[in-house]
Write an enzyme that holds these catalytic residues in place. Sequence first.
Site, PDB file in Angstrom:
ATOM      1  CB  CYS A 185     -12.603  -3.925 -23.848  1.00 40.55           C
ATOM      2  SG  CYS A 185     -10.938  -4.378 -24.325  1.00 40.55           S
ATOM      3  CG  PHE A 186     -16.055  -0.144 -22.956  1.00 42.76           C
ATOM      4  CD1 PHE A 186     -15.173  -0.693 -22.051  1.00 42.76           C
ATOM      5  CD2 PHE A 186     -16.180   1.237 -22.987  1.00 42.76           C
ATOM      6  CE1 PHE A 186     -14.415   0.111 -21.199  1.00 42.76           C
ATOM      7  CE2 PHE A 186     -15.449   2.051 -22.142  1.00 42.76           C
ATOM      8  CZ  PHE A 186     -14.556   1.483 -21.254  1.00 42.76           C
TER       9      PHE A 186
END
Length: 469
Positions: free
Chosen positions: A288-289
């Site tokens: 995600c990040f």
Amino acid sequence: MKATVTAMLTSQNQGYAIALQSHDVSIVGLGFVGLSTAVSFAKLGMKVAGIDIDNNKVSMISKGFAPFHEPGIKELLEATRKQFKVSTNMQLVRNSPLIFITVGTPSKEDGSIDIRFLIAASKAIGSAIRGSNYPLIVVKSTVTPGTLMNVVVPEIERASGMSYGKDFGACSNPEFLREGRAIQDTLHPDRLIIGGSEKDANLLKSFYEKLYGKGMPRTIIASTYNAELIKYANNSFLAMKISFMNQIACICEKLPGGDVQVIAEGIGLDERIGKLFLGAGSGFGGSCFPKDIKALMHFSKRLGYSPPIVEATMKVNEDQPLRVVKMAEEKLGSLEGKKIAVLGLAFKPHTDDMREAVSVKIVEELLRKRANVSAHDPKALKNASLVFGDKIELVGDLNKCLKSADCAILVTEWDEYSKLEPDYFRSLMRKPIVIDGRRLFDPRRFSEQLEFAAIGLGNSVSPGIVRAK
Ligand code: UGA
């Protein structure tokens, strides 16, 4: 709470209603987010249909196995057998007044998101819902602002022959689940973000009120563009906190007795800052990040703006994993032919996910320096073997990993590593040198009993350090 086939969800403001039918909700895309959401909704009493194009995945799930490691998911799959049906057949969504899209939106080379799966899912949903009575399509996948209105809605209109707002509704409803805590996060979310027209947003809100009952979290209703952007701002802000602390860690390393954990405790007491996500270490990874930050940079550049803080967050994170390798070199000199034990490979504890794990960068750098790498992980060895092949030794036995090693590098802060004592390392390793890439070990005890270095720890640890209480 218990939903029944006849339950009615009535929007307080508008008087619109969704009649829950044979499948109250459909979830399209049974990856990490989709499957966690599906079993949690089923646990809360909904009848859930899960659809995925991957035959193997569907067959595994229908036998009660999750295709990935996530605490609690296996138990919920077992407990919700009657409530949760899976299939590759998109026709199943016809029965649902609510259709959640949870397909992946991976990164493309240029950092933008690949919306191929989203387009395919929208087309297939569009064909399946032809003629049905105002289904609400809810996009949970992380997508850049405008994707719901400019991609998903037109695809569904084309495939279904129906009109948005008249025949079907659409909402953006980003998720904030953390891997390793996905079930808890879905059963007890801290907030809901809903983007859509007043009518659609209220329909979705009333569904959640029914689902969560007294546990209904605070809810923000926004435009679809703002809802989509909230997700990117959220992840980028959290990642920025981590990169900021990793910069402070670099300063601490040059300071006699400096300790980034003490700094984190000190500033974390300021409520305006908060104590979470101040953990300095080898950087952030995961699906995600990194993906979301790259997508936000790409998206805003297309709008004619390059966000410097977002860019710096990524830049700091690119360099951070290599610091532990440099520390090993400072202690050992050349790494050529040395046995380096890597403790932890998953991108964080409680998952077997290796996507964008910092361990990959660390191991690659060690191999570039011609070290012999032996790596241990409690859950991620299978996925790690797909990444590393036979380039490194992957072992399930920690003793074997550390046996005769010249240096140990802690990369993922699994609980079981936190119990390790300096003596244990000394008894197994050729040279007891430990590098703590996640600030798991007590710096005083470790520095006293073996050669020790850690992210964000100044070099004169023994006399200088005073831990915060
Ligand atoms: C993240 C967000 O926390 C979720 O809210 C969001 O829903 C999810 O992305 C997503 O977009 O789907 P996740 O990737 O599961 O969740 O993992 P985090 O717990 O946020 O950790 C991300 C990375 O940051 C890990 O590599 C972790 O080791 C690192 N991290 C975290 C630090 O280096 N320091 C910290 O203090 C916290």
